[in-house]
Design an enzyme around this catalytic site. Structure first.
Site, PDB file in Angstrom:
ATOM      1  N   SER A 242       0.769  -1.138  -0.056  1.00 27.39           N
ATOM      2  CA  SER A 242       0.049  -0.105  -0.097  1.00 27.39           C
ATOM      3  C   SER A 242       0.838   1.233  -0.014  1.00 27.39           C
ATOM      4  O   SER A 242       2.188   1.196  -0.005  1.00 27.39           O
ATOM      5  CB  SER A 242      -0.669   0.010   1.183  1.00 27.39           C
ATOM      6  OG  SER A 242      -0.113   0.127   2.307  1.00 27.39           O
ATOM      7  N   LYS A 243       0.136   2.459   0.062  1.00 35.93           N
ATOM      8  CA  LYS A 243       0.918   3.673  -0.244  1.00 35.93           C
ATOM      9  C   LYS A 243       1.941   3.739   0.866  1.00 35.93           C
ATOM     10  O   LYS A 243       2.943   4.578   0.600  1.00 35.93           O
ATOM     11  CB  LYS A 243      -0.135   4.762  -0.176  1.00 35.93           C
ATOM     12  CG  LYS A 243      -0.828   5.041  -1.649  1.00 35.93           C
ATOM     13  CD  LYS A 243      -1.166   6.518  -1.580  1.00 35.93           C
ATOM     14  CE  LYS A 243      -2.178   6.617  -2.642  1.00 35.93           C
ATOM     15  NZ  LYS A 243      -3.694   6.597  -2.409  1.00 35.93           N
ATOM     16  N   ARG A 244       1.644   3.269   2.032  1.00 36.58           N
ATOM     17  CA  ARG A 244       2.647   3.549   3.239  1.00 36.58           C
ATOM     18  C   ARG A 244       3.889   2.836   3.055  1.00 36.58           C
ATOM     19  O   ARG A 244       5.029   3.292   3.451  1.00 36.58           O
ATOM     20  CB  ARG A 244       2.034   3.183   4.587  1.00 36.58           C
ATOM     21  CG  ARG A 244       2.277   2.238   5.139  1.00 36.58           C
ATOM     22  CD  ARG A 244       1.434   1.575   6.229  1.00 36.58           C
ATOM     23  NE  ARG A 244       0.692   0.179   6.188  1.00 36.58           N
ATOM     24  CZ  ARG A 244       1.594  -0.836   6.540  1.00 36.58           C
ATOM     25  NH1 ARG A 244       2.565  -0.518   7.207  1.00 36.58           N
ATOM     26  NH2 ARG A 244       1.181  -1.890   6.448  1.00 36.58           N
TER      27      ARG A 244
END
Ligand code: GLU
Length: 474
Positions: A242-244
């Site tokens: 994911s984006k993180r």
């Protein structure tokens, strides 16, 4: 004759090509190429708010950058709505679907009740066998699939193996909503059938959909395509990517200076392997690709590995091809335009091309390459980084003064002659080579580190080199 293999990549336009989607596309592409078949592209654009032309363009851009092509024109799922509805009519007529007049509140209450009684929350079949003549006035119905209550549905998956889903877990799900729009579940089946898809290859998060879709295929009397549900990509910490974890879009990797061939090679190895091979040409991948060596466990994204692989491809790519990739990169990054402008002069492009073979040896990404190439287009007098400032002591400046005159005497400006000249000067002055080379580097590039100084002298040419040395000398 054996059936021709047809795969499809079916992204929903989200505004960019997700790296997981890119890997799914690649697997579909490799599988089709391996078998001499086709890969089709279907844009699942039924969510009208999200499906802007820009979002579709972003998908196409990502795929094109990765060199993944498809057969024929992209197919818009939305444009096929009438055909989806036609299939529902067929199911209503053959008794495998029915109209349900329950209001959303009633369905919610059913779910609540089931939950309270410790049963899985699902539609209770109120309208399953009820006579349509009992339909309330003025209520627009949804259409539901009459799922079998007993038995099981089997998905014979090429990656996950034989997956058995008890039919009691598959409720009478919705095929068309009360406004008449088809659901994703229905549209996918009708499209896959009409497109002649023989193999559905997608993320394992779609495995439960596979069982529901199998029921729809059966209800319509259609063959169920072969299926391969591939493991998801996880971040280095084991959680779903994911984006993180950093960038998740293909275009972000382009902007981080990765080459499409490195990306392809890296993505192919996320979940698939061929013996111990890590570096594979496209031809090798096509030759070797198969679902039998796709694993079941999630693949972890390893940025370090991608970077190393990219470094390999930077070195292995021939200079003029690398120049083309570099231009693509520059077209997509801030400040790239200035460099592209500089490159647009034939003379400068020649200079850059000559410098590339040295530059690419030391750069793992096009970002690093751009940084170390910057001496080529920076204007005199050069700005200097801290290291260069430190190198350019008074002593160094006077060495540069002498060196200027020495190099000025080199008649034929070749790498060998320049090297001989610099070395002879150092020997005569009893200076270590570094004492001479470091100031030279700082003067020529304004940096404390750079490609080999003889490469730099050649790339810049006589006049520019002598000019830069003069600027820093006393
Ligand atoms: N549109 C779906 C997605 O982007 C894929 C559907 C499918 O492959 O069947 O996840």
């Amino acid at each position: 004759m054996a059936q021709k293999i047809v795969t499809r990549f079916a992204p929903s336009p989200t505004g960019f090509l997700h790296i997981g989607g890119a890997r799914t596309a690649l697997f579909n592409w490799l599988f089709a190429k391996h078998a001499g078949g086709k890969m089709l592209l279907r844009i699942e654009d039924t969510d009208r708010a999200r499906s802007t032309q820009e979002a579709v363009d972003a998908l196409v851009d990502g795929l094109s950058w990765l060199g993944l092509d498809w057969d024929g024109d992209p197919i818009s799922q939305f444009s096929r709505v009438d055909r989806h509805k036609e299939a529902v009519e067929q199911m209503l007529a053959n008794g495998s679907a029915y109209r349900c007049y329950c209001s959303p509140e009633e369905v919610d209450a059913m779910r609540e009740k089931a939950r309270a009684e410790g049963r899985p929350p699902r539609y209770d079949g109120t309208w399953r066998d009820r006579d349509q003549s009992e339909a309330p006035e003025g209520v627009a119905p949804v259409v539901r699939l009459k799922s079998p209550n007993e038995g099981e549905t089997i998905v014979d998956d090429m990656v996950q193996g034989r997956v058995v889903i008890p039919n009691k877990d598959l409720d009478d799900f919705v095929l068309t909503r009360s406004d008449g729009t088809p659901t994703y579940m229905l549209a996918v089946v009708v499209d896959d059938h009409d497109m002649g898809v023989t193999h559905i290859i997608r993320g394992v998060d779609h495995l439960t959909n596979a069982a529901r879709q199998t029921l729809i295929f059966n209800a319509l009397g259609w063959n169920v395509p072969a299926m391969a549900h591939i493991p998801l990509i996880h971040g280095p910490d084991g959680a779903k990517l994911s984006k993180r974890h950093g960038a998740t879009g293909a275009e972000a990797y382009r902007a981080m200076g990765y080459l499409p061939q490195a990306m392809r090679n890296y993505l192919a190895r996320l979940g698939w392997s061929h013996g111990d091979e890590e570096i594979m040409s496209l031809d090798d991948m096509i030759k070797w690709f198969g679902m039998d060596t796709v694993g079941q466990s999630a693949a972890r994204f390893d940025f370090k590995k991608l970077e190393n692989l990219n470094g390999h491809y930077m070195r292995a790519t021939d200079d003029s091809e690398l120049l083309d990739h570099w231009k693509v990169y520059l077209a997509h990054v801030e400040n790239g335009e200035t460099i592209l402008n500089w490159l647009s002069a034939t003379e400068n492009e020649k200079t850059a091309l000559a410098a590339l073979s040295g530059l690419k040896e030391r750069a793992k990404t096009l970002v690093e390459l751009t940084q170390s190439a910057s001496y080529l287009w920076r204007q005199r007098p050069l700005d200097k980084d801290e290291k260069a400032e430190k190198i350019l002591t008074d002593e160094a400046k006077s060495i540069l003064g002498e060196l200027h005159d020495t190099l000025n005497g080199v008649v034929d400006w070749t790498s060998e002659n320049l090297e001989t000249s610099v070395k002879t000067y150092a020997e005569e002055k009893e200076l270590k080579l570094g004492k001479v080379a470091q100031p030279l580097r700082a003067a020529l590039t304004g940096r404390g580190t750079s490609p080999g100084i003889y490469d730099v002298l050649i790339a810049l040419g006589r006049d520019e080199s002598l000019g830069r040395i003069k600027d820093q000398s006393v």
